[in-house]
Design a protein around this motif. Sequence first.
Motif, mmCIF file in Angstrom:
data_model
loop_
_atom_site.group_PDB
_atom_site.id
_atom_site.type_symbol
_atom_site.label_atom_id
_atom_site.label_comp_id
_atom_site.label_asym_id
_atom_site.label_seq_id
_atom_site.Cartn_x
_atom_site.Cartn_y
_atom_site.Cartn_z
ATOM 1 N N UNK A 243 -6.611 -71.357 100.573
ATOM 2 C CA UNK A 243 -7.021 -71.876 99.259
ATOM 3 C C UNK A 243 -7.532 -73.305 99.397
ATOM 4 N N UNK A 244 -6.810 -74.122 100.186
ATOM 5 C CA UNK A 244 -7.228 -75.507 100.383
ATOM 6 C C UNK A 244 -8.592 -75.574 101.063
ATOM 7 N N UNK A 245 -8.849 -74.705 102.025
ATOM 8 C CA UNK A 245 -10.157 -74.681 102.700
ATOM 9 C C UNK A 245 -11.257 -74.274 101.725
ATOM 10 N N UNK A 246 -10.955 -73.307 100.871
ATOM 11 C CA UNK A 246 -11.949 -72.881 99.882
ATOM 12 C C UNK A 246 -12.266 -74.001 98.892
ATOM 13 N N UNK A 247 -11.242 -74.751 98.481
ATOM 14 C CA UNK A 247 -11.459 -75.853 97.545
ATOM 15 C C UNK A 247 -12.267 -76.971 98.195
ATOM 16 N N UNK A 329 -5.547 -81.926 93.163
ATOM 17 C CA UNK A 329 -6.578 -81.311 94.001
ATOM 18 C C UNK A 329 -7.531 -80.460 93.174
ATOM 19 N N UNK A 330 -6.997 -79.752 92.181
ATOM 20 C CA UNK A 330 -7.844 -78.900 91.343
ATOM 21 C C UNK A 330 -8.791 -79.734 90.490
ATOM 22 N N UNK A 331 -8.301 -80.786 89.859
ATOM 23 C CA UNK A 331 -9.156 -81.610 88.999
ATOM 24 C C UNK A 331 -10.230 -82.316 89.805
ATOM 25 N N UNK A 332 -9.889 -82.731 91.015
ATOM 26 C CA UNK A 332 -10.898 -83.391 91.859
ATOM 27 C C UNK A 332 -11.998 -82.419 92.243
ATOM 28 N N UNK A 333 -11.617 -81.162 92.561
ATOM 29 C CA UNK A 333 -12.630 -80.157 92.889
ATOM 30 C C UNK A 333 -13.505 -79.848 91.685
ATOM 31 N N UNK A 338 -18.849 -80.132 88.985
ATOM 32 C CA UNK A 338 -19.652 -80.409 87.781
ATOM 33 C C UNK A 338 -20.707 -81.483 88.035
ATOM 34 N N UNK A 339 -20.423 -82.419 88.928
ATOM 35 C CA UNK A 339 -21.371 -83.505 89.205
ATOM 36 C C UNK A 339 -22.344 -83.172 90.328
ATOM 37 N N UNK A 340 -22.135 -82.035 91.005
ATOM 38 C CA UNK A 340 -22.962 -81.667 92.154
ATOM 39 C C UNK A 340 -24.225 -80.938 91.680
ATOM 40 N N UNK A 341 -25.348 -81.597 91.770
ATOM 41 C CA UNK A 341 -26.609 -81.002 91.328
ATOM 42 C C UNK A 341 -27.135 -79.948 92.304
ATOM 43 N N UNK A 342 -26.626 -79.956 93.534
ATOM 44 C CA UNK A 342 -27.060 -78.965 94.519
ATOM 45 C C UNK A 342 -26.282 -77.658 94.421
ATOM 46 N N UNK A 343 -25.214 -77.640 93.611
ATOM 47 C CA UNK A 343 -24.405 -76.439 93.488
ATOM 48 C C UNK A 343 -25.161 -75.383 92.676
ATOM 49 N N UNK A 344 -25.402 -74.201 93.234
ATOM 50 C CA UNK A 344 -26.074 -73.139 92.457
ATOM 51 C C UNK A 344 -25.158 -72.638 91.350
ATOM 52 N N UNK A 345 -25.704 -71.976 90.331
ATOM 53 C CA UNK A 345 -24.878 -71.456 89.233
ATOM 54 C C UNK A 345 -23.801 -70.513 89.764
ATOM 55 N N UNK A 346 -22.576 -70.739 89.330
ATOM 56 C CA UNK A 346 -21.451 -69.915 89.778
ATOM 57 C C UNK A 346 -21.212 -68.710 88.879
ATOM 58 N N UNK A 347 -21.868 -68.687 87.720
ATOM 59 C CA UNK A 347 -21.710 -67.563 86.809
ATOM 60 C C UNK A 347 -22.933 -67.490 85.909
ATOM 61 N N UNK A 348 -23.428 -66.307 85.710
ATOM 62 C CA UNK A 348 -24.582 -66.119 84.834
ATOM 63 C C UNK A 348 -24.133 -66.199 83.373
#
Length: 467
Positions: A243-247, A329-333, A338-348
Amino acid sequence: MEHRIVGPGPYRATRLWNETVELFRTKMPLRKHRCRFKSYECCFTAAEAVDWLHELLRRSQNFGPEVTRKQTVQLLKKFLKNHVIEDIKGKWGQEDFEDNRHLYRFPPSSPLRPYPKRPPYQKDVIKFPEWDDPLPGTSQENIPVRPVVMNSEMWYKRHSIAIGEVPACRLVHRRQLTEANVEELWKTMTLSYLQKILGLDSLEEVLDVNLVNSKFIIHNVYSVSNQGVVILDDKSKELPHWVLSAMKCLANWPNCSDLKQPMYLGFEKDVFKTIADYYGHLKEPLLTFHLFDAFVSVLGLLQKEKMAIEAFQVCCLLLPPENRRKLQLLMRMMARICLNKEMPPLCDGFGTRTLMVQTFSHCILCSKDEVDLDDLLAARLVTFLMDNYQEILKVPLALQTSIEERVAHLRRVQFQKSYPEVYQERFPTPESEALLFPEKPKAKPQLLMWTLKNPFQPFQRTRSFRM
């Protein structure tokens, strides 16, 4: 549409429910509708109710613009279940509410939620220990005395004490400030600080103080990393490594240094689902069941942002260290995603910010008992946490300083009571200093050479000034 602000205090969720129900029943537009060749007066469609109530909730400072249409539908389902509304044929309770053209109306009466009886409370939550009370069985009369064998050495010691050469030894009752005393001080002063911020006469109505663990508070203050994240002593309570690696992967997207497997199209969505599944199956929300009312009460201070942040800081200190660490850890992720403009949409169909709030709000704040506004209150809290998590998850410096100063003061007082002569020698009073160092006579200021003997006499011209 006006939705008055419901401030902090006991039973805030119930007060919000009653306020929303009253507004909905009195302000919702009613008109004539036709259904299957029949006319119905004073009713509304399900879609009209969703539109109107959604707008009301979004404009309300108690809930905010983050409220979604789906949440509004869920609330209307609860309205139908609790007979706030009924369908046009008078059915309610078991019926399902959907966002469509089905007709509904208000029943003749809709009882509001009753408030629980307030338990008797004490205005002073804090009761400091009575340090002067002797411990049981420590009176000098009950102390066993061993018979003394008189010899020349013992006679000399007694003679020396009698003539004043050696100070007589006396049994001094000494009550030390124990670790348990310090822990109780941290607990009581922290709760008193929270009570002052909320402006309540007692915390008994929003928090069971008996469930507050003082060890949690101290651990959350002092056992932290350089980044301010809690360090756990029991490593079995850590987040699982996967879980930590995924976060870390999503928090640092697309620079995933720990990632060894190749990525594929939609990989980030699967990683996010993995994290959501783990947090969604927690046995208890991160803010715990017994702190639900306290956090909901603090939500009434959101119009005063600085005060709300300070109150949330104190509430988060009451969390078990493992919960606080997972929350940090969850709030930081969430904030980084939310601030990462390179992140593709995670849900349609959902924006990233809305998705974060909807996915994790239930695992962060939830009531053990059924509370009809859980979803809305949790979404409001998570939104504020996500925007201010760096400040909220800090240790309140003013509180820490005041408690540390109080502990130091009590230790000085106990030392002074136990060893008055030693304390007076180390920390002399003004009276004792005056006896040891009598005041020296003040030296008269020296007269200057050119000072006149009679300075106030009028100036007379002398012969040396004559022309």
